[in-house]
Enzyme design. Structure first.
Site, PDB file in Angstrom:
ATOM      1  N   GLU A 254      -3.382   9.433   8.289  1.00 37.33           N
ATOM      2  CA  GLU A 254      -1.871   9.164   8.435  1.00 37.33           C
ATOM      3  C   GLU A 254      -1.432  10.346   9.604  1.00 37.33           C
ATOM      4  OE1 GLU A 254       0.574   6.930   7.025  1.00 37.33           O
ATOM      5  OE2 GLU A 254      -0.659   5.804   5.691  1.00 37.33           O
TER       6      GLU A 254
ATOM      7  N   GLY B  90      -3.281   9.159  -3.942  1.00 38.29           N
ATOM      8  CA  GLY B  90      -4.667   9.537  -4.334  1.00 38.29           C
ATOM      9  C   GLY B  90      -4.789  10.700  -5.486  1.00 38.29           C
TER      10      GLY B  90
ATOM     11  N   CYS C 279      -4.282  -1.535  -1.825  1.00 41.27           N
ATOM     12  CA  CYS C 279      -4.491  -0.032  -1.995  1.00 41.27           C
ATOM     13  C   CYS C 279      -5.486  -0.063  -3.328  1.00 41.27           C
ATOM     14  CB  CYS C 279      -3.128   0.501  -2.224  1.00 41.27           C
ATOM     15  SG  CYS C 279      -3.116   1.940  -2.785  1.00 41.27           S
ATOM     16  N   ASN C 280      -6.773   0.721  -2.778  1.00 46.68           N
ATOM     17  CA  ASN C 280      -7.633   0.847  -3.964  1.00 46.68           C
ATOM     18  C   ASN C 280      -7.176   1.744  -5.182  1.00 46.68           C
ATOM     19  OD1 ASN C 280      -8.668   0.517  -1.200  1.00 46.68           O
ATOM     20  ND2 ASN C 280     -10.406   0.061  -2.776  1.00 46.68           N
TER      21      ASN C 280
ATOM     22  N   CYS D   7     -11.183   2.760  -0.221  1.00 45.63           N
ATOM     23  CA  CYS D   7      -9.493   3.014   0.260  1.00 45.63           C
ATOM     24  C   CYS D   7      -9.359   2.335   1.496  1.00 45.63           C
ATOM     25  CB  CYS D   7      -9.729   4.708   0.307  1.00 45.63           C
ATOM     26  SG  CYS D   7      -8.085   5.263   1.030  1.00 45.63           S
ATOM     27  N   THR D   8      -8.119   1.520   1.224  1.00 48.26           N
ATOM     28  CA  THR D   8      -7.897   0.861   2.466  1.00 48.26           C
ATOM     29  C   THR D   8      -7.596   1.610   3.794  1.00 48.26           C
ATOM     30  OG1 THR D   8      -5.582   0.773   1.661  1.00 48.26           O
ATOM     31  CG2 THR D   8      -7.005  -1.335   1.194  1.00 48.26           C
ATOM     32  N   HIS D   9      -7.444   2.845   3.651  1.00 50.79           N
ATOM     33  CA  HIS D   9      -7.373   3.809   4.934  1.00 50.79           C
ATOM     34  C   HIS D   9      -8.484   3.961   5.521  1.00 50.79           C
ATOM     35  CE1 HIS D   9      -3.383   4.698   3.272  1.00 50.79           C
ATOM     36  NE2 HIS D   9      -3.190   5.434   4.546  1.00 50.79           N
TER      37      HIS D   9
ATOM     38  N   ASP E 282       0.807  -1.269  -0.006  1.00 53.14           N
ATOM     39  CA  ASP E 282       0.022  -0.025   0.060  1.00 53.14           C
ATOM     40  C   ASP E 282       0.954   1.223  -0.159  1.00 53.14           C
ATOM     41  OD1 ASP E 282      -2.290   1.526   0.366  1.00 53.14           O
ATOM     42  OD2 ASP E 282      -1.892   1.675   2.542  1.00 53.14           O
ATOM     43  N   SER E 283       0.164   2.538  -0.255  1.00 50.57           N
ATOM     44  CA  SER E 283       1.119   3.746   0.010  1.00 50.57           C
ATOM     45  C   SER E 283       1.626   4.009   1.319  1.00 50.57           C
ATOM     46  CB  SER E 283       0.186   4.819  -0.455  1.00 50.57           C
ATOM     47  OG  SER E 283      -1.030   5.106   0.303  1.00 50.57           O
TER      48      SER E 283
HETATM   49  N1  DGL Z   1      -4.809   3.350   0.983  1.00 49.10           N
HETATM   50  C1  DGL Z   1      -4.824   3.730  -0.578  1.00 49.10           C
HETATM   51  C2  DGL Z   1      -6.077   3.305  -1.390  1.00 49.10           C
HETATM   52  O1  DGL Z   1      -6.425   2.539  -0.966  1.00 49.10           O
HETATM   53  C3  DGL Z   1      -3.927   4.966  -0.785  1.00 49.10           C
HETATM   54  C4  DGL Z   1      -4.345   6.302  -0.331  1.00 49.10           C
HETATM   55  C5  DGL Z   1      -3.271   7.284  -0.732  1.00 49.10           C
HETATM   56  O2  DGL Z   1      -2.120   7.206  -0.478  1.00 49.10           O
HETATM   57  O3  DGL Z   1      -3.960   8.331  -1.301  1.00 49.10           O
HETATM   58  O4  DGL Z   1      -6.343   4.072  -2.110  1.00 49.10           O
END
Ligand code: DGL
Length: 272
Positions: free
Chosen positions: A152, A43, A73-74, A184-186, A10-11
């Protein structure tokens, strides 16, 4: 039987929500997780750039001898899943298909909301998948550029996060959706805020559980599971600061985080 680890990336720390579910579902497997903190957030970036990052990380993990890669990561899944699946030798599982499937099954009024990064909304993959699964379902997408930096940051559960969630939720509430994909996985990291703002009547769809299920099925069908009698291990790589990863990551993984290794971006770029 296959003793190689599973690679997850993931990022940042968002993919830990997916790793958490994988560790619970597959306690006998080994995992190596890479967080690309040096280039977070993904993103706002152009899809072509995300494609390059994903190919670098996919190639790097494959060179570290993983047996399967989870794109946790989506944004990276939306930008690069077909390229990764074409170019890598190992199977690659993304987070978008399992979620689209779960949302189409869950909705009763066939009005589905999507909260995601700008890149994921721009790529239009959810739209395509939802339409493929149910041509009569409608998807309402809202990009949320403020959420990942807040999650984050130092105060993920602060008033600013609630305010940002209220703002993006308003549009979906107006559209009358009964199901919302957290694309989004966050976002599962702030699950209580999201559920309170949307209310209990709205079904929230998370990628973590659906993806872990898909990983487990893939291992069985391809006959590449590890010995179910053993206890697996997991370790971490970051392109950012290992100490910061350990502190934030522990809170979100809800499991101990010991070894975190720093990876230079040059090492990733060298693989591509
Ligand atoms: N967690 C990631 C996602 O699912 C990336 C979010 C990001 O870095 O902007 O999209």
């Amino acid at each position: 039987m296959d003793a190689r680890p599973i690679g997850v990336f993931d990022s940042g720390v968002g993919g830990l929500t997916v790793l958490h579910e994988c560790l619970v579902t597959l306690p006998h497997e080994d995992f190596v997780y890479l967080g690309d903190h040096a280039r977070l957030p993904y993103g706002p970036r152009p899809l072509a750039e995300l494609r390059r990052f994903a190919r670098e990380i996919g190639g790097y993990l494959e060179a570290r001898d993983v047996k399967l890669i989870v794109v946790a990561c989506n944004s990276a899944t939306a930008a690069a899943l077909p390229e990764l699946q074409t170019e890598l030798r190992v199977p690659v599982v993304g987070v978008i298909t399992p979620e689209a499937h779960a949302a189409v099954q869950a909705t009763r009024n066939r009005r589905i909301g999507l909260l995601a990064t700008e890149a994921t909304v721009r790529a239009g993959r959810y739209e395509e998948l939802v339409r493929t699964l149910d041509a009569g379902a409608q998807l309402f997408s809202v990009a949320c550029p403020r959420l990942v930096p807040l999650i984050e940051g130092d105060d993920a559960f602060g008033a600013a996060t609630t305010e940002a969630v209220r703002e993006v939720a308003a549009e979906l509430k107006d559209a009358g959706v009964d199901t919302v994909i957290l694309g989004c996985t966050h976002y599962p990291l702030i699950r209580p805020i999201l559920q309170r703002v949307f209310g209990r009547d709205v079904t929230l769809v998370f990628s973590a559980e659906e993806t872990a299920r898909e990983v487990a099925e893939t291992l069985i069908r391809k006959r590449i599971e590890n010995d179910p009698a053993r206890e697996g291990s997991y370790r971490f790589l970051t392109t950012g600061d290992p100490e910061a990863f350990r502190t934030l990551g522990r809170r979100f993984l809800q499991l101990p985080i010991e070894e975190v290794e720093h990876v230079e971006l040059a090492a990733l770029e060298a693989v591509a």
